[in-house]
Design an enzyme around this catalytic site. Structure first.
Site, short mmCIF file in Angstrom:
data_model
loop_
_atom_site.label_atom_id
_atom_site.label_comp_id
_atom_site.label_asym_id
_atom_site.label_seq_id
_atom_site.Cartn_x
_atom_site.Cartn_y
_atom_site.Cartn_z
N HIS A 109 0.82 -1.22 0.00
CA HIS A 109 0.00 0.00 0.00
C HIS A 109 0.85 1.26 0.00
O HIS A 109 0.34 2.36 -0.19
CB HIS A 109 -0.94 0.02 1.22
N HIS A 140 1.82 6.84 -0.66
CA HIS A 140 0.95 6.06 0.23
C HIS A 140 -0.42 5.94 -0.43
O HIS A 140 -1.17 6.91 -0.49
CB HIS A 140 0.84 6.77 1.58
#
Length: 166
Positions: free
Chosen positions: A70, A85
């Site tokens: 992620h 992110h």
């Protein structure tokens, strides 16, 4: 195809950061998570993605790719460290819907594909897709950031930040 632009202007160094994601660019202060909006990790921008692909924003090296895919950290050739992110709290998906195309310590060029992610799956699981692009070593490397927030719709390769380096 995309190249980090580094130039010498009166002794100062400058680096262009391209958009790693296609979507809508917003200021980091608009991210609904205080870690990002209050710039606790560093300064930058965020992108609300319209396509599920993250590319390198600079020529550099993959420093870290999180096990859950992620988030990824890149160090530019000039030493600027950038964290990408994907979404908020998406670590809780434990990698579901994410696929990595690179490994740690791999050299990358601006525009190289790093990670793909399933927009619909992440949305259906109830997560916000906003993707912060954060310069984390601000104190040691950054003199000034010029964020390109004037055009909302951006594509991978569009310049989103001009960074004047120390």
């Amino acid at each position: 195809m995309f190249k980090s632009v580094v130039s010498k202007l009166g002794g100062s160094k400058k680096e262009s950061i391209i958009s790693p994601v296609t979507g809508e660019v917003v200021d980091l202060t608009e991210v609904p998570d205080p870690v990002f909006s209050e710039k606790l990790m560093g300064d930058g921008i965020a992108i609300i993605p319209s396509l599920g692909e993250v590319c390198s924003p600079v020529d550099g090296e993959v420093v870290q790719i999180f096990e859950t895919k992620h988030a990824i950290s890149i160090r530019s050739e000039k030493g600027l460290e950038i964290i990408l992110h994907i979404g908020l709290e998406t670590v809780n998906l434990k990698g579901k819907g994410f696929k990595s195309y690179v490994k740690e310590n791999k050299k990358v060029k601006a525009g190289d594909k790093l990670i793909s992610f399933d927009l619909d799956l992440i949305k259906s699981e109830g997560y916000n897709l906003i993707t912060p692009v954060v310069l984390v070593n601000m104190d040691e490397k950054v003199k000034k950031i010029d964020k390109k927030l004037d055009k909302k719709s951006i594509a991978v390769g569009d310049i989103v930040m001009e960074v004047k380096l120390k």
